[in-house]
Structures are given as structure tokens and as C-alpha cells.
Motif scaffolding. Structure first.
Motif, PDB file in Angstrom:
ATOM      1  N   ASP A   1      20.249  58.685 -36.302  1.00 29.61           N
ATOM      2  CA  ASP A   1      19.957  57.908 -36.949  1.00 29.61           C
ATOM      3  C   ASP A   1      20.744  58.689 -38.380  1.00 29.61           C
ATOM      4  N   GLY A   2      22.277  58.593 -38.597  1.00 34.46           N
ATOM      5  CA  GLY A   2      23.162  58.952 -39.407  1.00 34.46           C
ATOM      6  C   GLY A   2      24.679  59.312 -38.760  1.00 34.46           C
ATOM      7  N   VAL A   3      24.909  58.135 -38.077  1.00 30.29           N
ATOM      8  CA  VAL A   3      26.231  58.858 -37.267  1.00 30.29           C
ATOM      9  C   VAL A   3      27.399  58.917 -37.975  1.00 30.29           C
ATOM     10  N   THR A   4      27.526  59.192 -39.509  1.00 32.46           N
ATOM     11  CA  THR A   4      28.654  59.278 -39.896  1.00 32.46           C
ATOM     12  C   THR A   4      28.842  61.146 -40.607  1.00 32.46           C
ATOM     13  N   ASP A   5      27.285  61.729 -40.231  1.00 28.12           N
ATOM     14  CA  ASP A   5      26.778  62.528 -40.336  1.00 28.12           C
ATOM     15  C   ASP A   5      27.647  63.698 -39.215  1.00 28.12           C
ATOM     16  N   PHE A   6      28.179  63.218 -38.167  1.00 26.35           N
ATOM     17  CA  PHE A   6      28.581  64.355 -37.300  1.00 26.35           C
ATOM     18  C   PHE A   6      30.358  63.990 -37.566  1.00 26.35           C
ATOM     19  N   LEU A   7      30.774  63.415 -39.479  1.00 29.40           N
ATOM     20  CA  LEU A   7      32.483  63.185 -39.064  1.00 29.40           C
ATOM     21  C   LEU A   7      32.950  63.423 -40.979  1.00 29.40           C
ATOM     22  N   PRO A   8      34.083  63.927 -41.121  1.00 32.08           N
ATOM     23  CA  PRO A   8      34.234  64.786 -42.241  1.00 32.08           C
ATOM     24  C   PRO A   8      34.053  63.830 -42.919  1.00 32.08           C
ATOM     25  N   SER A   9      34.369  62.676 -43.192  1.00 30.92           N
ATOM     26  CA  SER A   9      34.551  61.330 -43.437  1.00 30.92           C
ATOM     27  C   SER A   9      34.743  60.008 -42.565  1.00 30.92           C
ATOM     28  N   ALA A  10      33.823  59.102 -43.066  1.00 36.87           N
ATOM     29  CA  ALA A  10      33.210  57.793 -42.468  1.00 36.87           C
ATOM     30  C   ALA A  10      35.006  57.292 -42.684  1.00 36.87           C
ATOM     31  N   ASN A  11      35.560  57.512 -42.551  1.00 36.93           N
ATOM     32  CA  ASN A  11      37.467  56.485 -42.675  1.00 36.93           C
ATOM     33  C   ASN A  11      38.299  58.133 -42.204  1.00 36.93           C
ATOM     34  N   ASP A  12      37.713  58.547 -41.842  1.00 35.89           N
ATOM     35  CA  ASP A  12      38.715  59.509 -40.667  1.00 35.89           C
ATOM     36  C   ASP A  12      39.108  58.469 -39.716  1.00 35.89           C
ATOM     37  N   GLU A  13      40.074  58.045 -39.597  1.00 37.19           N
ATOM     38  CA  GLU A  13      40.627  57.136 -37.904  1.00 37.19           C
ATOM     39  C   GLU A  13      40.281  57.954 -36.721  1.00 37.19           C
ATOM     40  N   THR A  14      41.345  59.398 -36.743  1.00 38.64           N
ATOM     41  CA  THR A  14      41.233  60.107 -35.968  1.00 38.64           C
ATOM     42  C   THR A  14      39.370  60.441 -35.102  1.00 38.64           C
ATOM     43  N   ALA A  15      39.057  60.759 -36.457  1.00 38.85           N
ATOM     44  CA  ALA A  15      37.418  61.355 -36.167  1.00 38.85           C
ATOM     45  C   ALA A  15      36.364  60.643 -35.242  1.00 38.85           C
ATOM     46  N   GLY A  16      36.405  59.272 -36.569  1.00 38.39           N
ATOM     47  CA  GLY A  16      36.199  58.054 -36.175  1.00 38.39           C
ATOM     48  C   GLY A  16      36.385  57.706 -34.982  1.00 38.39           C
ATOM     49  N   ASN A  17      37.533  57.573 -33.429  1.00 40.89           N
ATOM     50  CA  ASN A  17      37.718  57.189 -32.886  1.00 40.89           C
ATOM     51  C   ASN A  17      36.940  58.350 -31.590  1.00 40.89           C
ATOM     52  N   GLU A  18      37.211  58.745 -32.267  1.00 42.39           N
ATOM     53  CA  GLU A  18      36.864  60.236 -30.896  1.00 42.39           C
ATOM     54  C   GLU A  18      35.335  60.164 -30.963  1.00 42.39           C
ATOM     55  N   ILE A  19      34.125  60.143 -31.502  1.00 43.26           N
ATOM     56  CA  ILE A  19      33.105  60.260 -31.552  1.00 43.26           C
ATOM     57  C   ILE A  19      32.708  58.652 -30.746  1.00 43.26           C
ATOM     58  N   ILE A  20      32.898  57.916 -31.637  1.00 40.98           N
ATOM     59  CA  ILE A  20      33.252  56.365 -30.796  1.00 40.98           C
ATOM     60  C   ILE A  20      33.214  56.941 -29.007  1.00 40.98           C
ATOM     61  N   ARG A  21      34.318  57.349 -28.687  1.00 40.43           N
ATOM     62  CA  ARG A  21      34.948  57.775 -27.167  1.00 40.43           C
ATOM     63  C   ARG A  21      33.645  58.453 -26.107  1.00 40.43           C
ATOM     64  N   TYR A  22      34.070  59.488 -27.443  1.00 38.15           N
ATOM     65  CA  TYR A  22      32.614  60.421 -27.098  1.00 38.15           C
ATOM     66  C   TYR A  22      31.442  59.736 -26.337  1.00 38.15           C
ATOM     67  N   LEU A  23      30.513  59.208 -27.857  1.00 41.06           N
ATOM     68  CA  LEU A  23      29.556  58.674 -27.436  1.00 41.06           C
ATOM     69  C   LEU A  23      29.309  57.770 -26.078  1.00 41.06           C
ATOM     70  N   MET A  24      30.460  57.058 -25.882  1.00 40.05           N
ATOM     71  CA  MET A  24      30.446  55.929 -24.809  1.00 40.05           C
ATOM     72  C   MET A  24      30.408  56.867 -23.599  1.00 40.05           C
ATOM     73  N   LYS A  25      31.400  57.915 -23.334  1.00 39.25           N
ATOM     74  CA  LYS A  25      31.529  58.592 -22.196  1.00 39.25           C
ATOM     75  C   LYS A  25      29.814  59.707 -21.736  1.00 39.25           C
ATOM     76  N   MET A  26      28.953  59.969 -23.112  1.00 34.47           N
ATOM     77  CA  MET A  26      28.079  60.745 -22.570  1.00 34.47           C
ATOM     78  C   MET A  26      26.989  59.259 -22.185  1.00 34.47           C
ATOM     79  N   SER A  27      27.072  57.876 -22.423  1.00 34.62           N
ATOM     80  CA  SER A  27      26.239  57.280 -21.983  1.00 34.62           C
ATOM     81  C   SER A  27      26.219  56.568 -21.034  1.00 34.62           C
ATOM     82  N   SER A  28      27.899  56.994 -20.410  1.00 30.32           N
ATOM     83  CA  SER A  28      28.000  56.394 -19.256  1.00 30.32           C
ATOM     84  C   SER A  28      27.832  57.452 -18.071  1.00 30.32           C
TER      85      SER A  28
END
Length: 369
Positions: free
Chosen positions: A158-185
């Protein structure tokens, strides 16, 4: 060529072959974990997203996702506002709250147990509050949690953007999505993230760059909203991979403050309000089209010319709107006119080039609604 620097090859052919997908590969079956109505919203081995403006009802939706995952049997008559998770079979269900204070998280737990008909919090239901930590500390905790609870069945973040410096941080946003995809698998688990929508948004667009990336990569996305004109909350499907989009689901709080599905009388009123709103919108569009097609003399308009004239005669944008906001608003208004079914469309070929020509055949508001 002599002296030319050779490009570094980092992966062997054997490593590349390991990436190949063939009919002989064996993978874990992706099974439904959460259904919204009859559609599959979330599965094991992937990520899904719930979006909405503040106070739209995202937390309420979350309660039903968690509660039904803790129920070995859900009676058919049990009102879960069309949300049903598959039973966790004793595996851990983990809720991470980065937004509410601990007291509200505790109330959330009480509500979840009430829905599930449980008097005590099961050991496999783990709720954690990360509100007081920075985004980098939150991310460290998240990585530790995925390590320690690698057998968990369902994660609600609940609040995935609170793992990022900013909701618009492109690098961090891509990395957290990739990380969550990886851990789900890797952990063969289901991850559902909650995210806010852009202010003033009406089409379920999730906030920031991370929201755009999530929309491209997720298994499913739903938008939760409070529709003030109807006095109800709604759940609408933004995207379901491999499953049909659902009809909107409407719910409200009863006199005891509990969320319940809307009854038939309320649903009929919702339908009437929507029809009246569509009718009013068509009247407005028809008035614009009368000006757009004035003196066209039946020749019709190409898409480019139609859009130019629509922008010219459309109702004015809000004061102090930015150029970008005005452009987006004009795009939305033009799309609404194209989808209004008040235009007649024909194909025209000129100089071997195919063109779409639009005609308006309903002058003076004589429109067949």
C-alpha cells in the motif's frame, strides 16, 4: 580492422540459449489468485495494480483481497463486493502500509478479520507499517522481507511510490517494477501494489512514470473511485491480461459504515444518471458540431481539419491551464466527438491515398439518441 577496439561480449552462447523459450520448457503454472467479478485480476508469478485518488476506496478494496485469501470457504451469499481471492492454504499473506499511521493500520487489521469472520489474527497474516522511514530505508526493508518471507502467497504493498525518491524518477521507477516482477517470479507469489492516480484524472491513469511503466508491465490494473454525482464508489478494470474487462462494480457504505454492493434500485439510479449525463454531453457536442460543419456544404471534413475546427469551437479550457493541459484536454474532447456516434464516416481515395472523411447529418439538434 587493425587497432579497432573489440566490443565486449558479456554473455556466452550457452547463457543466451538458457533464455530461449521452446515447447519443451517447463514453467510453474500461473494460477488465478484474485478475481474481480468473473475476471482474473492477479496471479502468482506476476504483479497487479490498484489505483485511485485519495479516499476513493483503495483500502476498502484491499481489505476484501486480504480477507478472502484467509477464508478456506467463502459462502456464496457473503458480500465481498465482487472481490474474491483464492484461499492461501496457510501460506503467508503480507500487507505493507507506507501511508497510514500505525493506529489506522491496526483498524485495517480489525476490519479484515471482521470480513473474514475471524476472532484472532492468524499467524500467517502479517501486517507491517513503514510510514516513518525514507524511501531508501523502505526499499531495504522490502528486500529483506522478500528474503525472509520467500514462501508468501500474497503481498499487498500500500503505497508503492514510497519506495522511490519521486513518482517521476524514471530510473528508480523502472528498477522497482523490474524488481517486483523478478521477486514475483522467483518466489512464485502474487504482488498487488496500490498507487495514486493523477489529480483530476478520470480514466484510471496511474501517477508518475512508475504508473506508466506499471500499466505496460502488469498482469491486471483496476481503478477505484468515488463518483460524487451518483453517491457511490466504483471499481473499473483498466487492464486485464488474458481476461475480459469487467462491467463497473458499484458499492457504498451502509448505515453501519460497512462496504456493501449496491442494490438493484441504486444500480437503476446509477444507470439513469449515466444516461442523462451522456444525453447532456451529446447535446453539447451537437452544438459544437453545428458550428464546425457550418458552410461545409456536404463535402465532409478530413480528420486534421475536423480537429482544427473542433478545437476552435470547443468550450473554453479552464483558466490558467498550461499549454500541455490544454493540448491534452483538446485531444480528449476530439476523441469524445469521434466516439459520440453523431458523425457519419466514409472512406475516400484521392491520388491513391486513402482518407477518412467525417460528415455531420444532424443539424439543428435533430439527433437520434
Amino acid at each position: 580492422m587493425a587497432g579497432e577496439k573489440q566490443e565486449e561480449i558479456k554473455h556466452s552462447l550457452e547463457q543466451i540459449k538458457n533464455l530461449s523459450i521452446t515447447l519443451f520448457n517447463q514453467y510453474k503454472e500461473m494460477k488465478p489468485v484474485i478475481r474481480i467479478s468473473e475476471a482474473v485480476f492477479a496471479v502468482n508469478g506476476d504483479i497487479s495494480f490498484t489505483s485511485g485518488l485519495p479516499k476513493a476506496g483503495k483500502s476498502t478494496i484491499t481489505r476484501f483481497m486480504i480477507a478472502t485469501a484467509l477464508m478456506p470457504h467463502i459462502p456464496q451469499e457473503h458480500d465481498t463486493i465482487s472481490i474474491r481471492s483464492e484461499y492461501c492454504q496457510g501460506r503467508k499473506v503480507i500487507y505493507l502500509d507506507t501511508e497510514q499511521n500505525p493506529a489506522d493500520t491496526q483498524k485495517m487489521i480489525t476490519s479484515i478479520l471482521d470480513i473474514a469472520g475471524l476472532s484472532e489474527q492468524p499467524e500467517n497474516f502479517i501486517a507491517l507499517n513503514l510510514r516513518e522511514y525514507s524511501h531508501s530505508e523502505n526499499l531495504d526493508y522490502l528486500k529483506s522481507l522478500f528474503h525472509h518471507y520467500n514462501d508468501a502467497y500474497l503481498w499487498i504493498i500500500d503505497g508503492v511510490t514510497d519506495f522511490l525518491p519521486s513518482a517521476n524518477d524514471e530510473t528508480a521507477g523502472n528498477e522497482i517494477i523490474r524488481y517486483l516482477m523478478k521477486m514475483s517470479s522467483i518466489n512464485d507469489t502474487c504482488i498487488v501494489c496500490l498507487i495514486h492516480e493523477n489529480s483530476g484524472n478520470s480514466n484510471g491513469k496511474m501517477r508518475g512514470h512508475i504508473g506508466s511503466e506499471a500499466a505496460r508491465k502488469c498482469q491486471g490494473a483496476i481503478s477505484v473511485s468515488y463518483e460524487e454525482d451518483k453517491g457511490v464508489h466504483s471499481i473499473k478494470s483498466t487492464y486485464f491480461r488474458g481476461s475480459k474487462r469487467i462491467e463497473p462494480i458499484y458499492w457504498q457504505f451502509n448505515e453501519n459504515g460497512k462496504p456493501v454492493s449496491c442494490d438493484n434500485e441504486t444500480l437503476d439510479n446509477i444507470k439513469k444518471i449515466a444516461e442523462d449525463k451522456d444525453h447532456s454531453k451529446n447535446i453539447e457536442i451537437a452544438k459544437v458540431l453545428e458550428k464546425v460543419f457550418k458552410n461545409v456544404n456536404g463535402t465532409g471534413l478530413t480528420s486534421d481539419i475536423l480537429k482544427q475546427r473542433v478545437v476552435l469551437y470547443a468550450p473554453p479550457a479552464k483558466q490558467n491551464s498550461s499549454k500541455d493541459a490544454i493540448r491534452k484536454r483538446n485531444d480528449r474532447y476530439f476523441k469524445a466527438i469521434i466516439n459520440s456516434r453523431l458523425l457519419r464516416v466514409e472512406e475516400d481515395v484521392r491520388d491513391n491515398i486513402k482518407r477518412t472523411i467525417y460528415h455531420y447529418d444532424n443539424p439543428n439538434l435533430k439527433i437520434g439518441f
